[in-house]
Design a protein around this motif. Structure first.
Motif, mmCIF file in Angstrom:
data_model
loop_
_atom_site.group_PDB
_atom_site.id
_atom_site.type_symbol
_atom_site.label_atom_id
_atom_site.label_comp_id
_atom_site.label_asym_id
_atom_site.label_seq_id
_atom_site.Cartn_x
_atom_site.Cartn_y
_atom_site.Cartn_z
ATOM 1 N N ALA A 34 -19.650 -28.384 85.403
ATOM 2 C CA ALA A 34 -20.346 -26.986 84.634
ATOM 3 C C ALA A 34 -22.158 -27.489 84.344
ATOM 4 O O ALA A 34 -22.790 -26.974 84.310
ATOM 5 C CB ALA A 34 -19.769 -26.311 83.921
ATOM 6 N N THR A 35 -22.359 -28.980 84.184
ATOM 7 C CA THR A 35 -23.986 -29.216 82.871
ATOM 8 C C THR A 35 -24.062 -29.869 83.813
ATOM 9 O O THR A 35 -23.770 -31.603 83.840
ATOM 10 C CB THR A 35 -22.884 -29.941 81.568
ATOM 11 N N PRO A 36 -25.502 -30.296 84.011
ATOM 12 C CA PRO A 36 -26.694 -30.942 84.084
ATOM 13 C C PRO A 36 -26.207 -32.796 83.758
ATOM 14 O O PRO A 36 -26.159 -32.933 82.490
ATOM 15 C CB PRO A 36 -27.978 -31.125 83.401
ATOM 16 N N THR A 37 -26.049 -33.704 84.346
ATOM 17 C CA THR A 37 -25.900 -35.031 84.373
ATOM 18 C C THR A 37 -25.908 -35.840 84.723
ATOM 19 O O THR A 37 -26.588 -36.148 86.291
ATOM 20 C CB THR A 37 -23.661 -35.151 84.097
ATOM 21 N N PHE A 38 -26.722 -37.141 84.214
ATOM 22 C CA PHE A 38 -27.140 -38.513 85.160
ATOM 23 C C PHE A 38 -26.938 -39.623 84.832
ATOM 24 O O PHE A 38 -26.286 -39.408 83.473
ATOM 25 C CB PHE A 38 -28.252 -38.626 84.178
ATOM 26 N N GLY A 39 -26.119 -39.877 86.110
ATOM 27 C CA GLY A 39 -25.216 -41.399 85.583
ATOM 28 C C GLY A 39 -25.772 -42.648 86.908
ATOM 29 O O GLY A 39 -26.266 -42.319 87.475
ATOM 30 N N THR A 40 -25.678 -43.690 86.264
ATOM 31 C CA THR A 40 -26.423 -44.786 86.157
ATOM 32 C C THR A 40 -25.473 -45.745 86.312
ATOM 33 O O THR A 40 -24.300 -46.196 85.092
ATOM 34 C CB THR A 40 -27.875 -44.877 85.725
ATOM 35 N N CYS A 41 -25.721 -46.638 87.428
ATOM 36 C CA CYS A 41 -24.498 -47.279 87.744
ATOM 37 C C CYS A 41 -22.549 -47.378 87.620
ATOM 38 O O CYS A 41 -22.247 -46.534 88.615
ATOM 39 C CB CYS A 41 -24.927 -48.877 87.209
ATOM 40 N N ALA A 42 -22.425 -47.719 86.666
ATOM 41 C CA ALA A 42 -21.589 -47.653 86.406
ATOM 42 C C ALA A 42 -20.675 -45.778 86.239
ATOM 43 O O ALA A 42 -19.760 -45.203 86.802
ATOM 44 C CB ALA A 42 -20.186 -48.449 84.634
ATOM 45 N N GLY A 43 -21.569 -45.300 85.798
ATOM 46 C CA GLY A 43 -22.178 -44.234 85.602
ATOM 47 C C GLY A 43 -21.311 -43.251 86.439
ATOM 48 O O GLY A 43 -21.111 -41.936 87.516
ATOM 49 N N VAL A 44 -22.226 -43.629 88.120
ATOM 50 C CA VAL A 44 -22.066 -43.364 89.287
ATOM 51 C C VAL A 44 -20.884 -43.352 89.690
ATOM 52 O O VAL A 44 -19.985 -42.858 90.201
ATOM 53 C CB VAL A 44 -23.052 -44.267 90.503
ATOM 54 N N ILE A 45 -20.090 -44.626 89.874
ATOM 55 C CA ILE A 45 -18.684 -44.965 89.768
ATOM 56 C C ILE A 45 -17.658 -43.451 88.975
ATOM 57 O O ILE A 45 -16.918 -43.808 89.971
ATOM 58 C CB ILE A 45 -18.481 -46.739 89.072
ATOM 59 N N LEU A 46 -18.140 -43.390 88.067
ATOM 60 C CA LEU A 46 -17.398 -42.497 87.360
ATOM 61 C C LEU A 46 -17.603 -40.671 87.540
ATOM 62 O O LEU A 46 -16.736 -40.388 88.107
ATOM 63 C CB LEU A 46 -17.505 -42.511 85.894
ATOM 64 N N LEU A 47 -19.030 -40.637 88.820
ATOM 65 C CA LEU A 47 -18.880 -39.537 88.801
ATOM 66 C C LEU A 47 -18.355 -39.372 90.348
ATOM 67 O O LEU A 47 -18.331 -38.029 90.809
ATOM 68 C CB LEU A 47 -20.634 -39.004 88.922
ATOM 69 N N ALA A 48 -18.144 -40.363 91.303
ATOM 70 C CA ALA A 48 -18.404 -39.992 92.544
ATOM 71 C C ALA A 48 -16.923 -40.038 92.975
ATOM 72 O O ALA A 48 -15.706 -39.706 92.242
ATOM 73 C CB ALA A 48 -18.323 -41.738 92.999
ATOM 74 N N THR A 49 -16.526 -38.512 93.877
ATOM 75 C CA THR A 49 -15.178 -38.295 94.740
ATOM 76 C C THR A 49 -14.670 -39.474 94.835
ATOM 77 O O THR A 49 -13.151 -39.176 94.951
ATOM 78 C CB THR A 49 -15.361 -37.689 95.901
ATOM 79 N N ASP A 50 -14.799 -40.770 95.685
ATOM 80 C CA ASP A 50 -14.016 -41.394 96.040
ATOM 81 C C ASP A 50 -14.895 -43.347 95.624
ATOM 82 O O ASP A 50 -15.995 -43.276 95.429
ATOM 83 C CB ASP A 50 -14.633 -42.431 97.957
ATOM 84 N N VAL A 51 -13.977 -43.681 95.543
ATOM 85 C CA VAL A 51 -14.253 -45.291 94.391
ATOM 86 C C VAL A 51 -13.384 -46.138 95.421
ATOM 87 O O VAL A 51 -12.686 -45.831 95.411
ATOM 88 C CB VAL A 51 -13.763 -45.315 93.357
ATOM 89 N N SER A 52 -13.884 -47.131 95.948
ATOM 90 C CA SER A 52 -13.918 -48.475 96.286
ATOM 91 C C SER A 52 -14.010 -49.688 95.959
ATOM 92 O O SER A 52 -15.076 -50.187 95.396
ATOM 93 C CB SER A 52 -14.097 -48.292 98.457
ATOM 94 N N ASN A 53 -12.619 -51.120 96.864
ATOM 95 C CA ASN A 53 -13.530 -52.312 96.529
ATOM 96 C C ASN A 53 -13.216 -52.447 94.687
ATOM 97 O O ASN A 53 -14.377 -53.466 94.066
ATOM 98 C CB ASN A 53 -14.453 -52.906 96.824
ATOM 99 N N PRO A 54 -12.083 -52.336 94.124
ATOM 100 C CA PRO A 54 -10.816 -51.555 94.361
ATOM 101 C C PRO A 54 -11.132 -50.198 94.495
ATOM 102 O O PRO A 54 -12.001 -49.607 93.026
ATOM 103 C CB PRO A 54 -9.646 -52.348 93.950
ATOM 104 N N SER A 55 -10.149 -49.449 94.622
ATOM 105 C CA SER A 55 -9.991 -48.019 94.562
ATOM 106 C C SER A 55 -9.947 -47.747 93.104
ATOM 107 O O SER A 55 -9.446 -48.042 92.501
ATOM 108 C CB SER A 55 -8.967 -47.028 94.943
ATOM 109 N N GLN A 56 -10.502 -46.895 92.494
ATOM 110 C CA GLN A 56 -10.418 -46.241 91.039
ATOM 111 C C GLN A 56 -9.802 -44.867 90.922
ATOM 112 O O GLN A 56 -11.081 -44.088 91.128
ATOM 113 C CB GLN A 56 -12.172 -47.230 90.108
ATOM 114 N N LYS A 57 -9.674 -44.275 90.065
ATOM 115 C CA LYS A 57 -9.806 -43.107 89.296
ATOM 116 C C LYS A 57 -10.895 -42.596 89.023
ATOM 117 O O LYS A 57 -12.160 -43.920 87.694
ATOM 118 C CB LYS A 57 -8.931 -42.957 87.896
ATOM 119 N N SER A 58 -11.733 -41.415 89.154
ATOM 120 C CA SER A 58 -13.040 -41.581 88.071
ATOM 121 C C SER A 58 -12.972 -39.501 88.153
ATOM 122 O O SER A 58 -11.601 -39.056 88.563
ATOM 123 C CB SER A 58 -14.045 -41.386 90.095
ATOM 124 N N LEU A 59 -14.150 -38.832 88.045
ATOM 125 C CA LEU A 59 -14.033 -37.754 87.444
ATOM 126 C C LEU A 59 -14.322 -36.674 88.872
ATOM 127 O O LEU A 59 -13.853 -35.751 89.260
ATOM 128 C CB LEU A 59 -15.257 -37.362 86.686
#
Length: 209
Positions: A84-109
């Motif tokens: 609901a709120t403007p959020t800016f992710g950098t590097c690891a922050g992008v990984i946390l924001l993403a719908t899909d993470v690989s190499n290896p897969s990982q839980k995310s927001l």
């Protein structure tokens, strides 16, 4: 290129921006936000999300950040906040924001419609500084890459603002902004200023509704 980052910059006047301070380069982000006229607030607990207009999720170790977020129900609270709120992710922050993470897969927001491949550009020794054209006004932006993730897929609603060769490195989807590089470690505040403009527009729209 020398870019003015003096404390007289008023891009963020009246805005309080949270900086997720669990691990990583959060102080550098806070310094840039302060230089742009915003008030940074370090976020270490769910209660720290109260009263902020936007949030920066810095680089660092995404797995370490997840371990902290899994305490006190922070992960689910943050997920609702980021939706609901403007959020800016950098590097690891992008990984946390993403719908899909690989190499290896990982839980995310699971909020930003991209697929991210972790550590895709190599090890720490492969870190580099590049300059690239972007959709932001002005000269090419400086991009500091440190063990950066690679965005391998973008959803239909995701706007690509800058690339590294053919890879998206700065993207936006609505109220979300993501950079696989570290703008806080360079000398160009335009990416942070762009985010503050997003926050101000979101805040104005919310007040008008």
């Amino acid at each position: 290129m020398t870019v003015n980052t003096s404390v007289e910059d008023t891009a963020g006047n009246g805005l309080t921006i949270g900086v997720l301070a669990l691990q990583g380069a959060y102080d550098a982000h806070a310094n840039v936000l302060r230089q742009l006229g915003a008030t940074p607030k370090l976020v270490r607990l769910p209660s720290d999300l109260e009263g902020i207009d936007g949030l920066v999720m810095p680089g660092g170790e995404s797995t370490t950040m997840l371990r902290f977020l899994e305490q006190r129900g922070f992960f689910d609270i943050l997920k609702d906040f980021v939706h609901a709120t403007p959020t800016f992710g950098t590097c690891a922050g992008v990984i946390l924001l993403a719908t899909d993470v690989s190499n290896p897969s990982q839980k995310s927001l699971g909020t930003l419609d991209v697929t991210v491949e972790r550590n895709s550009y190599g090890r720490q020794i492969d870190s580099t500084i590049l300059h690239s054209e972007s959709k932001l006004p002005g000269d090419p932006i400086e991009m500091v890459f440190i063990r950066a993730p690679r965005i391998t897929r973008t959803g239909a609603a995701v706007e690509i603002l800058a690339t590294r060769q053919n890879d998206p490195v700065l993207v936006r989807e609505g109220h979300l902004l993501a950079a696989t590089f570290h703008p806080e470690l360079g000398h160009d505040p335009r990416v942070h200023r762009y985010f503050l403009d997003m926050v101000a527009q979101h805040k104005s729209k919310a007040a008008a509704d």
